[in-house]
Design a protein around this motif. Structure first.
Motif, PDB file in Angstrom:
ATOM      1  N   GLU A   1       0.813  -1.208  -0.050  1.00 58.85           N
ATOM      2  CA  GLU A   1      -0.120   0.133   0.012  1.00 58.85           C
ATOM      3  C   GLU A   1       0.716   1.289  -0.028  1.00 58.85           C
ATOM      4  O   GLU A   1       0.505   2.303  -0.650  1.00 58.85           O
ATOM      5  N   LEU A   2       2.158   1.158   0.697  1.00 59.15           N
ATOM      6  CA  LEU A   2       2.810   2.365   0.740  1.00 59.15           C
ATOM      7  C   LEU A   2       3.729   2.501  -0.363  1.00 59.15           C
ATOM      8  O   LEU A   2       4.146   3.703  -0.880  1.00 59.15           O
ATOM      9  N   LEU A   3       3.964   1.526  -0.789  1.00 59.80           N
ATOM     10  CA  LEU A   3       5.250   1.519  -1.930  1.00 59.80           C
ATOM     11  C   LEU A   3       5.053   1.215  -3.409  1.00 59.80           C
ATOM     12  O   LEU A   3       5.538   1.668  -4.211  1.00 59.80           O
ATOM     13  N   GLU A   4       3.909   0.605  -3.429  1.00 57.20           N
ATOM     14  CA  GLU A   4       3.505   0.311  -4.959  1.00 57.20           C
ATOM     15  C   GLU A   4       3.257   1.461  -5.885  1.00 57.20           C
ATOM     16  O   GLU A   4       2.494   2.328  -5.342  1.00 57.20           O
TER      17      GLU A   4
ATOM     18  N   ALA B   1       7.774   3.268  -5.489  1.00 62.00           N
ATOM     19  CA  ALA B   1       9.341   2.760  -5.328  1.00 62.00           C
ATOM     20  C   ALA B   1       9.448   1.824  -6.660  1.00 62.00           C
ATOM     21  O   ALA B   1       8.719   1.300  -6.981  1.00 62.00           O
ATOM     22  N   SER B   2      10.609   1.830  -6.873  1.00 62.86           N
ATOM     23  CA  SER B   2      11.168   0.492  -7.894  1.00 62.86           C
ATOM     24  C   SER B   2      10.382  -0.577  -7.324  1.00 62.86           C
ATOM     25  O   SER B   2      10.435  -0.952  -6.420  1.00 62.86           O
ATOM     26  N   SER B   3      10.343  -1.336  -8.622  1.00 64.39           N
ATOM     27  CA  SER B   3       9.700  -2.770  -8.418  1.00 64.39           C
ATOM     28  C   SER B   3      10.755  -3.624  -7.529  1.00 64.39           C
ATOM     29  O   SER B   3      10.374  -4.430  -6.813  1.00 64.39           O
ATOM     30  N   VAL B   4      11.980  -3.256  -7.908  1.00 67.09           N
ATOM     31  CA  VAL B   4      13.045  -4.286  -7.136  1.00 67.09           C
ATOM     32  C   VAL B   4      13.158  -3.919  -5.753  1.00 67.09           C
ATOM     33  O   VAL B   4      13.196  -4.928  -5.023  1.00 67.09           O
ATOM     34  N   VAL B   5      12.877  -2.762  -5.209  1.00 67.89           N
ATOM     35  CA  VAL B   5      12.879  -2.171  -3.857  1.00 67.89           C
ATOM     36  C   VAL B   5      11.763  -2.989  -3.119  1.00 67.89           C
ATOM     37  O   VAL B   5      11.787  -3.465  -2.033  1.00 67.89           O
ATOM     38  N   LEU B   6      10.399  -2.808  -3.857  1.00 67.80           N
ATOM     39  CA  LEU B   6       9.187  -3.640  -3.102  1.00 67.80           C
ATOM     40  C   LEU B   6       9.506  -4.738  -2.938  1.00 67.80           C
ATOM     41  O   LEU B   6       9.094  -5.618  -2.120  1.00 67.80           O
ATOM     42  N   ARG B   7       9.895  -5.510  -4.171  1.00 63.27           N
ATOM     43  CA  ARG B   7      10.127  -7.138  -4.184  1.00 63.27           C
ATOM     44  C   ARG B   7      11.098  -7.547  -2.866  1.00 63.27           C
ATOM     45  O   ARG B   7      10.776  -8.425  -2.013  1.00 63.27           O
ATOM     46  N   PHE B   8      12.237  -6.506  -2.864  1.00 62.68           N
ATOM     47  CA  PHE B   8      13.105  -6.797  -1.709  1.00 62.68           C
ATOM     48  C   PHE B   8      12.783  -6.665  -0.340  1.00 62.68           C
ATOM     49  O   PHE B   8      12.953  -7.604   0.585  1.00 62.68           O
ATOM     50  N   LEU B   9      11.912  -5.803  -0.143  1.00 58.25           N
ATOM     51  CA  LEU B   9      11.448  -5.386   1.176  1.00 58.25           C
ATOM     52  C   LEU B   9      10.517  -6.497   1.483  1.00 58.25           C
ATOM     53  O   LEU B   9      10.165  -6.972   2.699  1.00 58.25           O
ATOM     54  N   ARG B  10       9.596  -6.886   0.593  1.00 59.60           N
ATOM     55  CA  ARG B  10       8.504  -8.020   0.886  1.00 59.60           C
ATOM     56  C   ARG B  10       9.486  -9.315   1.350  1.00 59.60           C
ATOM     57  O   ARG B  10       9.005 -10.078   2.067  1.00 59.60           O
ATOM     58  N   VAL B  11      10.694  -9.825   0.638  1.00 57.91           N
ATOM     59  CA  VAL B  11      11.293 -10.747   1.037  1.00 57.91           C
ATOM     60  C   VAL B  11      11.960 -10.678   2.578  1.00 57.91           C
ATOM     61  O   VAL B  11      11.934 -11.613   3.227  1.00 57.91           O
ATOM     62  N   LEU B  12      12.356  -9.306   2.726  1.00 56.54           N
ATOM     63  CA  LEU B  12      12.713  -9.051   3.973  1.00 56.54           C
ATOM     64  C   LEU B  12      11.547  -9.382   5.090  1.00 56.54           C
ATOM     65  O   LEU B  12      11.996  -9.869   6.117  1.00 56.54           O
TER      66      LEU B  12
END
Length: 209
Positions: free
Chosen positions: A78-81, A84-95
């Motif tokens: 909700e905050l980043l889609e 932010a870049s797609s790679v950052v959002l995917r990375f934070l979801r992995v974190l």
């Protein structure tokens, strides 16, 4: 970047420090494959400086194991889609899935440091009495590049108390060319000169007595 990264964070444990190094390397690898490294690093910097640092309670919520993983994932999307870049959002979801969202701040700093080191770029912190215009910043960057034999990445803040001039810090080395400091040096020399004259007159008086 125009601000110095926050430096008051508590030290990481050895496990967390190792995790930060591994995740930073993973982020850079993923971003390089998509040619999004600079964008990803800028996004992480913005998340740290503009979202987490001013909102410690939100940062604690993301780091807390008591907040459900699915809830954190919803918040991230909700905050980043789209922001932010797609790679950052995917990375934070992995974190998030690995319970490591509490490392976003130090991870952003580590990834930036590693990337800058690879490209011989050095952060330089500058205080000025008034904001630099584009020409002044370009001239300062060119001069610093020649001095440090690397590409300087300027972090500029203004401090009206300097009156004029600037203070430049590269690593642990500080060059203070501010008017305030020069005035203080003049004041100290005047004080030392007066003290010398007073002592000299005392000596003359004691010898003549």
């Amino acid at each position: 970047m125009t601000t110095k990264p926050k430096s008051a964070a508590p030290p990481l444990s050895e496990d967390d420090a190792e995790a930060v190094r591994q995740y930073a390397a993973a982020l850079l690898g993923a971003a390089e494959k998509e040619n999004q490294v600079e964008e990803a690093l800028d996004d992480l910097d913005a998340i740290r400086v503009e979202v987490l640092d001013p909102n410690p309670k939100f940062e604690q919520l993301l780091a807390s194991p008591q907040t459900a993983v699915d809830e954190k994932d919803r918040i991230l999307v909700e905050l980043l889609e789209g922001r932010a870049s797609s790679v950052v959002l995917r990375f934070l979801r992995v974190l998030n899935r690995h319970g490591r969202l509490g490392l976003i701040g130090p991870l952003s700093l580590e990834a930036r440091k590693v990337w800058d080191r690879r490209h011989n770029r050095i952060p330089v912190y500058v205080k000025t009495a008034s904001p630099l215009d584009a020409d002044q910043e370009a001239a300062l960057t060119k001069k610093l590049a020649a001095m440090i034999a690397a590409t300087p990445i300027l972090h500029v803040v203004t401090d009206p108390d300097l009156i004029g001039g600037l203070v430049v810090q590269v690593g642990d080395q500080v060059c203070d060319a501010s008017v305030r400091t020069r005035l203080e040096q003049v004041r100290q020399r005047l004080i030392e000169g007066k003290m010398y004259e007073i002592q000299k007159r005392r000596d003359q008086f004691s010898h003549s007595a």
